[in-house]
Design an enzyme around this catalytic site. Structure first.
Site, short mmCIF file in Angstrom:
data_model
loop_
_atom_site.label_atom_id
_atom_site.label_comp_id
_atom_site.label_asym_id
_atom_site.label_seq_id
_atom_site.Cartn_x
_atom_site.Cartn_y
_atom_site.Cartn_z
N GLU A 97 0.82 -1.02 0.11
CA GLU A 97 0.09 -0.08 0.01
C GLU A 97 0.89 1.25 0.14
O GLU A 97 1.66 1.24 0.73
CB GLU A 97 -1.05 0.05 1.32
CG GLU A 97 -1.97 1.05 1.30
CD GLU A 97 -2.83 1.05 2.22
OE1 GLU A 97 -3.42 2.01 2.53
OE2 GLU A 97 -2.59 0.18 3.43
N CYS A 123 -0.03 -14.22 -14.00
CA CYS A 123 0.48 -13.81 -15.32
C CYS A 123 -0.62 -13.21 -16.36
O CYS A 123 -0.19 -12.96 -17.48
CB CYS A 123 1.09 -15.00 -16.00
SG CYS A 123 2.44 -15.57 -15.24
#
Length: 348
Positions: A97, A123
């Site tokens: 964050e 991916c």
């Protein structure tokens, strides 16, 4: 998913400066190979990967992503004022964050009105980011957006090497789950999508489809286990053989659904870009989908597995080499651990 108003205005990539060969990695693992009686050259033989690239030690993904976005916008000469969304979609992030996209947004001086967030899905992060932005463009919520991601695989590879050298209990069987970690490379890619009214290229995102098989979600797992490994470098355990089979089995119905959505047959496809894992995966995937391997643009041999950046990096390099022609039908064939598959069609 069908789109009438979305264009792929530009695709760009950034290649890391440091080349590391599979031979160099095996040289570092010589004590392990000698103890287990493994032949040199095994890594390249199994995967087809001759080398991969790394950024400098300590490189944050967001810093490279910002470079890639700036390069994308400069090359395309697209007006930044129209950018209404920025998504950071790679596995690697600067921190938990705030969103890595926040730092990229600041560094690229994109508009204050832009939606900014991270998307994480193994991916498939950058392809997922594409459809999120495409949906917003199609609905008229934004005029244009950029999805970007940077994978920095150096710590995973080097951490895995150190673990293998220190593990006295390692066997020829147990080392198999570590080989996928040694295929990882680094790289960065960005894709610019816009409303077709703003497009100078006319490269249309036509649509696509997605499928999932979460019964296979434990076949590949990665993260940071500082207490177990003694450092904050990520590690990954992968059942490569099972993952390959399960991934391709999921790709088959995804491709059939995608063709139905787009109104395509295999004969309509002029170029393919796939997620780059290894030569065995590429061969099996294209065989099962009935696509000519000559349509694909492989990069895994020289870049390794670059995660969410792999497919768009191959796409960007193909554009640079001018392999695409006007009105080509391009298939983007994405597969990610979880398992998830997302496939998209583009008319160039």
């Amino acid at each position: 998913m069908r789109y009438e108003h979305v264009c792929v205005e530009a695709v760009s990539c950034t290649l890391p400066p440091h080349v590391v060969t599979s031979d160099e990695i095996e040289a570092r693992l010589a004590p392990v190979y000698d103890r287990l009686g493994l032949p040199a050259g095994r890594l390249e033989l199994m995967t087809g990967i001759q080398e991969r690239r790394f950024f400098d030690h300590g490189t944050l993904p967001g810093s490279i992503s910002a470079q890639t976005v700036n390069q994308l916008l400069e090359e395309s000469q697209f007006d930044r004022r129209y950018i209404g969304g920025l998504i950071h979609g790679s596995v690697c992030r600067d921190q938990l964050e705030p969103a890595t996209a926040s730092g990229v947004h600041h560094a690229t001086q994109l508009p204050q009105h832009a939606l900014v967030l991270d998307v994480s899905n193994a991916c498939l992060g950058l392809l997922n980011g594409m459809i999120f932005l495409a949906n917003m463009i199609e609905m008229g919520q934004i005029h244009a957006g950029v999805v970007v991601g940077t994978e920095v695989g150096r710590d995973l590879v080097e951490g895995t090497i150190d673990d293998l050298l220190e593990d006295s209990t390692l066997t020829r069987k147990s080392i198999k789950n570590h080989f996928a970690s040694l295929t990882i490379g680094s790289g960065s890619a960005a894709i610019l999508l816009c409303d077709r009214k703003l497009s100078k290229t006319g490269h249309r995102l036509l649509g696509g489809n997605f499928q999932t098989d979460t019964s296979s979600h434990e076949l590949c797992a990665g993260g940071v286990e500082a207490q177990k490994h003694g450092d904050h470098r990520p590690r990954m355990q992968t059942d490569s053989e099972s993952l390959l089979v399960a991934g391709v089995n999921l790709a088959v119905p995804t491709w059939e659904a995608t063709k139905k959505t787009l109104g395509w047959e295999n004969a309509d496809v002029n170029q393919v870009f796939t997620h780059q894992v290894g030569k065995a995966h590429r061969k099996l995937l294209l065989d099962k989908l009935g696509l000519d391997p000559a349509l694909d643009y492989p990069t895994v041999e020289r870049l390794g597995n670059t995660g969410a950046a792999a497919l768009p990096m191959a796409w960007a390099l193909g554009i640079q080499e001018q392999i695409l022609h006007q009105n080509d039908h391009i298939a983007l064939l994405g597969i990610g651990s979880g398992l998830n598959s997302l496939m998209l069609g583009v008319q160039w």
